[in-house]
Each structure stands twice: as structure tokens, then as C-alpha cells.
Design a protein around this motif. Structure first.
Motif, PDB file in Angstrom:
ATOM      1  N   ASP A 156       1.712  10.443   3.362  1.00 31.24           N
ATOM      2  CA  ASP A 156       1.200  10.089   4.653  1.00 31.24           C
ATOM      3  C   ASP A 156       1.228   8.507   4.975  1.00 31.24           C
ATOM      4  OD1 ASP A 156      -1.045   8.729   3.304  1.00 31.24           O
ATOM      5  OD2 ASP A 156      -2.438  10.468   3.721  1.00 31.24           O
ATOM      6  N   HIS A 157       0.471   8.144   6.073  1.00 26.28           N
ATOM      7  CA  HIS A 157       0.730   6.563   6.394  1.00 26.28           C
ATOM      8  C   HIS A 157       0.008   5.859   5.517  1.00 26.28           C
ATOM      9  CE1 HIS A 157      -3.034   7.653   8.130  1.00 26.28           C
ATOM     10  NE2 HIS A 157      -3.165   6.403   8.344  1.00 26.28           N
ATOM     11  N   LYS A 158      -0.666   6.222   4.530  1.00 22.52           N
ATOM     12  CA  LYS A 158      -1.359   5.439   3.632  1.00 22.52           C
ATOM     13  C   LYS A 158      -0.604   5.451   2.305  1.00 22.52           C
ATOM     14  CE  LYS A 158      -5.964   5.423   5.758  1.00 22.52           C
ATOM     15  NZ  LYS A 158      -7.327   5.995   5.774  1.00 22.52           N
ATOM     16  N   GLY A 159       0.364   6.290   2.294  1.00 27.97           N
ATOM     17  CA  GLY A 159       1.352   6.502   1.054  1.00 27.97           C
ATOM     18  C   GLY A 159       0.586   7.490   0.056  1.00 27.97           C
ATOM     19  N   GLN A 160      -0.348   8.403   0.368  1.00 27.95           N
ATOM     20  CA  GLN A 160      -0.965   9.540  -0.310  1.00 27.95           C
ATOM     21  C   GLN A 160       0.075  10.627  -0.337  1.00 27.95           C
ATOM     22  OE1 GLN A 160      -4.778   9.850  -0.826  1.00 27.95           O
ATOM     23  NE2 GLN A 160      -4.382  11.545  -1.951  1.00 27.95           N
TER      24      GLN A 160
END
Length: 213
Positions: A105-109
Motif C-alpha cells: 500500500d501507500h505506506k509500504g506495507q
């Protein structure tokens, strides 16, 4: 004296470096000299546009573009005609895919590691039947319209004029541009009906009797 010799050598060295500058002189010009000039690209374009406007070429170009756009909207580019079904046939399409790289996702998760197997139907609430037809075949059009309303079905044209059919039948007709959907659902004959049969999609080729819907 050693220091005297060193001073003389240093002085001579400086003189050798400086002397060419001191002795420089104007040798004059050889050959014809021209000023450096470059055409103004924007000015050139504007000049051509003004010339086209003056002789009517610009107006013609605008009309041609409008005609092409209108023609494409009325009859989009088809990926090619498909034959009518001669017998009823059904088969299933498995939409399951395997992720070839980590999806994050946009947070790198990372929510789907590489190798994860995903069936889109498990996350979709789409329940409408998709009807693939040749929009230039009146019998296929009538068959599709009779299958239900827009609430429970989508009519997708392989070729034809969607806007004309929309005006005639009072409902939306979709168009499979470049054959993306037909390729995904392996549509080979028309008309075809596609609907959910979890965990797969069922494809039914329908053999229409001549003169009957």
C-alpha cells in the motif's frame, strides 16, 4: 652564486610564459563573417497557422478532426467480427491470478506477497450478467434486450453502433474496444452470456434460431 642562478632561471621561465601574450597582435579577418542566427520555432509555427487560417486549411483540419471523433463515437473500432453460435455450449473461466511480485500500500506495507493466489470474485460484488453480441445483427440485439434490464445485465457490443442502439432501445450499450473483454472471457461465438458461478465465471454460447429471439 647558486641563488643568483636560480633567480635568473625563474625570471626566464616567467618571461617565456608571459611573452606570447605581450607579443599578441591582431591578424585581421580571413574570409566572410556571418552573424549567428537561429529560426524562432514558435514564430515559425504561428506563421504557418496564420497561413492555414488565411487559406481555409485550419478550418478544414478542425472539421476533419470533428468528423473523425464523431465517426469513432458512432462506431468505435472493432477488434474483429465473431461468428454466430451454431450450437449451445457452456464452459467456465477461472479468473484466479498469482501475484508475481510483492504488492504494497501507500505506506509500504505488503498486503500480497509474491506468489499469493487471488480470485477477484472473492472481493467483488458484481452480479450482473454480461451479454456479448454483434450490434449489427438485429436478432442478436433483440435477444440481448429481451434478457433483462440494465439492473441485471450489461450488453456489450463486439461491433456496431452503440449510440444508435441506445437511442432506439432506451438503454445503454457498452463496447468492447480492442477486444479486451472478449479475450479475457474467451468469447469465440455470439451471442454469449457470461455470469457468476462461484468460484468461476460461466460462459454460455447461445445458438439463436433464425427469426426467433
Amino acid at each position: 652564486m647558486a641563488w643568483h642562478g636560480a633567480l635568473m632561471a625563474s625570471t626566464l621561465g616567467v618571461a617565456m610564459v608571459v611573452s606570447p601574450c605581450v607579443q599578441a597582435r591582431d591578424l585581421g579577418n580571413y574570409g566572410e563573417v556571418f552573424a549567428v542566427t537561429e529560426p524562432d520555432f514558435l514564430a515559425e509555427i504561428m506563421a504557418r497557422l496564420k497561413a492555414m487560417e488565411a487559406d481555409g486549411g485550419l478550418a478544414k483540419m478542425e472539421r476533419d478532426m470533428q468528423d473523425r471523433t464523431r465517426s469513432y463515437a458512432m462506431r468505435p473500432r472493432s477488434a474483429g467480427a465473431l461468428p454466430r453460435a451454431e450450437v449451445n455450449r457452456a464452459f467456465d473461466i477461472d479468473l484466479t491470478i498469482q501475484v508475481d511480485r510483492d504488492l504494497a500500500d501507500h505506506k509500504g506495507q505488503v498486503f500480497a506477497p509474491a506468489g499469493t493466489v487471488v480470485n477477484p470474485l472473492a472481493y467483488s460484488h458484481f452480479r450482473k450478467t454480461i451479454l456479448f453480441i454483434d450490434g449489427d445483427d438485429p436478432e442478436q440485439v433483440e435477444w440481448a434486450v429481451a434478457q433483462g434490464t440494465e439492473l441485471d445485465s450489461l450488453i456489450v457490443l463486439i461491433k456496431g453502433a452503440p449510440l444508435e442502439l441506445m437511442r432506439k432501445h432506451g438503454r445503454r450499450f457498452w463496447f468492447d474496444q480492442d477486444g479486451v473483454m472478449t479475450g479475457r472471457f474467451q468469447i469465440a461465438r455470439l451471442p454469449s452470456r457470461v455470469f457468476r458461478m462461484d468460484p468461476v465465471m460461466r460462459v454460455e454460447e447461445v445458438a439463436l434460431q433464425k427469426g426467433k429471439r
